[in-house]
Enzyme design. Structure first.
Site, mmCIF file in Angstrom:
data_model
loop_
_atom_site.group_PDB
_atom_site.id
_atom_site.type_symbol
_atom_site.label_atom_id
_atom_site.label_comp_id
_atom_site.label_asym_id
_atom_site.label_seq_id
_atom_site.Cartn_x
_atom_site.Cartn_y
_atom_site.Cartn_z
ATOM 1 N N ARG A 176 0.785 -1.254 0.217
ATOM 2 C CA ARG A 176 -0.119 0.086 -0.086
ATOM 3 C C ARG A 176 1.066 1.210 0.081
ATOM 4 N NH1 ARG A 176 -5.322 -1.322 3.383
ATOM 5 N NH2 ARG A 176 -6.362 -0.241 1.889
ATOM 6 N N GLN A 211 -1.631 3.305 -5.185
ATOM 7 C CA GLN A 211 -2.950 3.867 -4.709
ATOM 8 C C GLN A 211 -3.897 3.630 -5.859
ATOM 9 O OE1 GLN A 211 -2.423 7.797 -3.191
ATOM 10 N NE2 GLN A 211 -2.254 7.257 -0.980
ATOM 11 N N ASP A 249 -5.229 0.101 -5.736
ATOM 12 C CA ASP A 249 -5.549 -0.529 -4.440
ATOM 13 C C ASP A 249 -6.916 -0.885 -4.493
ATOM 14 O OD1 ASP A 249 -5.959 -1.175 -1.802
ATOM 15 O OD2 ASP A 249 -4.836 0.618 -1.083
ATOM 16 N N SER A 251 -8.678 -0.496 -0.928
ATOM 17 C CA SER A 251 -9.531 0.774 -0.717
ATOM 18 C C SER A 251 -10.392 1.067 -1.363
ATOM 19 C CB SER A 251 -8.399 1.896 -0.811
ATOM 20 O OG SER A 251 -7.266 2.019 -0.006
ATOM 21 N N TYR A 306 -0.662 0.217 9.442
ATOM 22 C CA TYR A 306 -1.912 -0.539 10.005
ATOM 23 C C TYR A 306 -1.775 -0.669 11.445
ATOM 24 C CZ TYR A 306 -3.019 -2.593 5.423
ATOM 25 O OH TYR A 306 -3.149 -2.610 3.938
HETATM 26 P P1 NAD Z 1 -8.148 -2.177 7.789
HETATM 27 O O1 NAD Z 1 -9.222 -2.690 6.960
HETATM 28 O O2 NAD Z 1 -6.987 -3.239 8.215
HETATM 29 O O3 NAD Z 1 -8.640 -1.983 9.333
HETATM 30 C C1 NAD Z 1 -9.745 -0.862 9.506
HETATM 31 C C2 NAD Z 1 -9.238 -0.032 10.592
HETATM 32 O O4 NAD Z 1 -9.646 -0.744 11.770
HETATM 33 C C3 NAD Z 1 -8.018 0.388 10.572
HETATM 34 O O5 NAD Z 1 -7.962 1.896 10.647
HETATM 35 C C4 NAD Z 1 -7.291 0.118 12.052
HETATM 36 O O6 NAD Z 1 -6.496 0.858 12.776
HETATM 37 C C5 NAD Z 1 -8.623 -0.130 12.841
HETATM 38 N N1 NAD Z 1 -8.505 -1.146 13.958
HETATM 39 C C6 NAD Z 1 -7.749 -2.330 14.181
HETATM 40 N N2 NAD Z 1 -7.799 -2.839 15.258
HETATM 41 C C7 NAD Z 1 -8.832 -1.929 16.106
HETATM 42 C C8 NAD Z 1 -9.075 -2.015 17.406
HETATM 43 N N3 NAD Z 1 -8.933 -2.904 18.229
HETATM 44 N N4 NAD Z 1 -10.015 -0.915 17.711
HETATM 45 C C9 NAD Z 1 -10.623 0.179 16.848
HETATM 46 N N5 NAD Z 1 -9.942 0.053 15.600
HETATM 47 C C10 NAD Z 1 -9.074 -0.791 15.078
HETATM 48 O O7 NAD Z 1 -7.524 -1.141 7.227
HETATM 49 P P2 NAD Z 1 -7.646 -0.216 6.038
HETATM 50 O O8 NAD Z 1 -8.988 0.751 6.187
HETATM 51 O O9 NAD Z 1 -7.594 -1.024 4.745
HETATM 52 O O10 NAD Z 1 -6.358 0.808 5.878
HETATM 53 C C11 NAD Z 1 -5.707 1.205 7.190
HETATM 54 C C12 NAD Z 1 -4.427 1.931 6.935
HETATM 55 O O11 NAD Z 1 -3.759 1.601 5.758
HETATM 56 C C13 NAD Z 1 -4.845 3.299 7.009
HETATM 57 O O12 NAD Z 1 -3.736 3.919 7.600
HETATM 58 C C14 NAD Z 1 -4.730 3.786 5.659
HETATM 59 O O13 NAD Z 1 -4.448 5.208 5.412
HETATM 60 C C15 NAD Z 1 -3.660 2.989 5.018
HETATM 61 N N6 NAD Z 1 -3.877 2.831 3.617
HETATM 62 C C16 NAD Z 1 -2.769 3.255 2.902
HETATM 63 C C17 NAD Z 1 -2.865 3.481 1.513
HETATM 64 C C18 NAD Z 1 -1.698 3.892 0.416
HETATM 65 O O14 NAD Z 1 -1.106 4.683 0.975
HETATM 66 N N7 NAD Z 1 -1.636 3.540 -0.755
HETATM 67 C C19 NAD Z 1 -4.151 2.895 0.785
HETATM 68 C C20 NAD Z 1 -5.058 2.593 1.566
HETATM 69 C C21 NAD Z 1 -4.925 2.411 3.139
#
Ligand code: NAD
Length: 378
Positions: free
Chosen positions: A125, A130, A133, A136, A229
């Site tokens: 990621r 992006q 992805d 996302s 993450y």
């Molecule tokens: P995900 O689906 O793995 O998780 C969803 C959310 O659940 C996350 O925000 C995580 O912190 C949260 N979480 C986990 N355990 C928890 C708990 N016990 N209590 C409360 N919340 C909890 O994550 P996602 O939505 O796929 O992406 C998360 C991260 O990846 C973010 O930082 C996002 O900005 C980053 N990301 C980066 C890119 C990129 O740069 N290409 C693209 C997508 C996402």
């Protein structure tokens, strides 16, 4: 015949309405010289007609076998069945949400046919990735739909209303987990007029939640892990999070759960005792149902009642918005295959696989240090 053939069949997984190629992405692949073969009806459940594919330059064929048999590159949303994988051309590239590790027969078929499998859920990621992805883009649709389901199930308005019959107070909506799906859920609940709160264990989400007009619910736990993450919580952190949350949930009308930790079952955050403490008429929509659910009482794929609290565990929410989800997915896929289906590659009939590119090297499964594979020329 020289050139690169790209094959797309209709999805076969139950409830799957999306498609990996849209007429828009088909046109772009054809424009760079690829031959695109699409099973008749492949886009039907996501409202893309055969005529639209034909106008975009696709060759329409009857049946999945005809679409995939000779393809050098196979595009899909979910993995084809293992017998279908066994029928693919040896060494063909396969791109989609393949989840090879969850099905031994699938993994075996990928290996047996020496397929160049690119499970897109493995894509690093990074900023450059992006536009490819799929996690996302599909999470965005899932977060949106989860809130709409909650609004539909709730026996209340979301917005505040001032009417001749008195004032209606706005619903209090809590979004658990503020990743991509959670942030879209916050934005959607806000647009519907609810009072929205969100929390996450990654501290940077506070600003993101607030920028969408939500309130950050501080449960005193911070657990940022690797690669942006979350990490799993320690027992002490979990106990603290639960103590504060149980107190808070007594005054919440709707919870939308989206918390996940990559490669692990969804963290259990909302316990049966917390549900018992919620007011009757409350609603929980657990988007994490796919990986077991954030709520202890969630039954994946079902909607249940527990003491007057409705708990829904919908699966494959992105598929519910199949038109836009497919448009985004197909663009992601196009951007990914553009790494190796270039104009020159199409001309030469050879996939341009650069294994020094981490987007290819880290996505391919099984992990390998591979020499470039000549796929197309026959
Ligand atoms: P995900 O689906 O793995 O998780 C969803 C959310 O659940 C996350 O925000 C995580 O912190 C949260 N979480 C986990 N355990 C928890 C708990 N016990 N209590 C409360 N919340 C909890 O994550 P996602 O939505 O796929 O992406 C998360 C991260 O990846 C973010 O930082 C996002 O900005 C980053 N990301 C980066 C890119 C990129 O740069 N290409 C693209 C997508 C996402």
């Amino acid at each position: 015949m020289a050139g690169i053939t790209i094959g797309v069949a209709g999805e076969t997984a139950s409830g799957e309405r999306r498609v990996a190629l849209t007429p828009e992405t088909c046109r772009k692949l054809v424009a760079r010289g690829a031959r695109v073969r699409v099973q008749r009806g492949a886009g039907r459940l996501s409202s893309f007609t055969d005529e639209a594919y034909a106008q975009a330059g696709a060759e329409l064929v009857d049946g999945a076998a005809a679409a995939l048999r000779d393809a050098d590159v196979v595009l899909c949303v979910q993995s084809p069945s293992s017998p279908t994988l066994m029928s693919l051309r040896k060494g063909a590239a396969l791109v989609g949400l393949l989840a090879p590790q969850v099905d031994a027969a699938r993994a075996e078929a990928i290996n047996a046919r020496n397929l160049l499998a690119f499970p897109l859920e493995r894509l690093p990621r990074t900023t450059r990735a992006q536009a490819m992805d799929v996690l996302s883009s599909q999470a965005g649709m899932a977060g949106y739909k989860a809130v709409l389901i909650a609004a539909q199930l709730a026996p209340r308005f979301f917005p505040m209303l001032t009417t001749a019959a008195g004032t209606i107070r706005p619903s209090k909506v809590l979004i658990v987990g503020a990743g991509v799906a959670g942030l879209q859920a916050i934005a959607t609940a806000k647009r519907l007029g609810a009072q929205v709160e969100g929390f996450d264990v990654r501290p940077e989400t506070r600003e993101q939640i607030e920028s969408l007009g939500g309130r950050f619910l501080d449960l005193g736990v911070s657990a940022a892990g690797e690669g942006g993450y979350a990490r799993a919580l320690t027992d002490e952190e979990r106990a603290e999070q639960q103590r504060r949350l149980a107190e808070h949930l007594r005054n919440v009308d709707v919870i939308v759960c989206t918390a996940a930790v990559p490669g692990r079952p969804a963290p259990k955050i909302v316990t049966a005792a917390m549900v018992a403490g919620m007011r009757p008429g409350s609603v929980i929509v657990d988007l994490a149902a796919e990986t077991g659910g954030n709520c202890e009482l969630t039954r994946p794929g079902e909607t249940v009642d527990s003491g007057g609290v409705t708990i829904a565990g919908p699966l494959n929410l992105a598929s519910m918005g199949a038109v836009h989800a497919s448009e985004m997915y197909a663009r992601n896929v196009l951007n990914f295959v553009s790494l190796f289906v270039t104009e020159e590659a199409s001309r030469e009939g050879r996939l341009a696989l650069d294994w020094d590119d981490e987007l290819l090297a880290k996505t391919v499964w099984p992990e390998r240090v591979a020499a470039p594979v000549a796929a197309a020329a026959t």
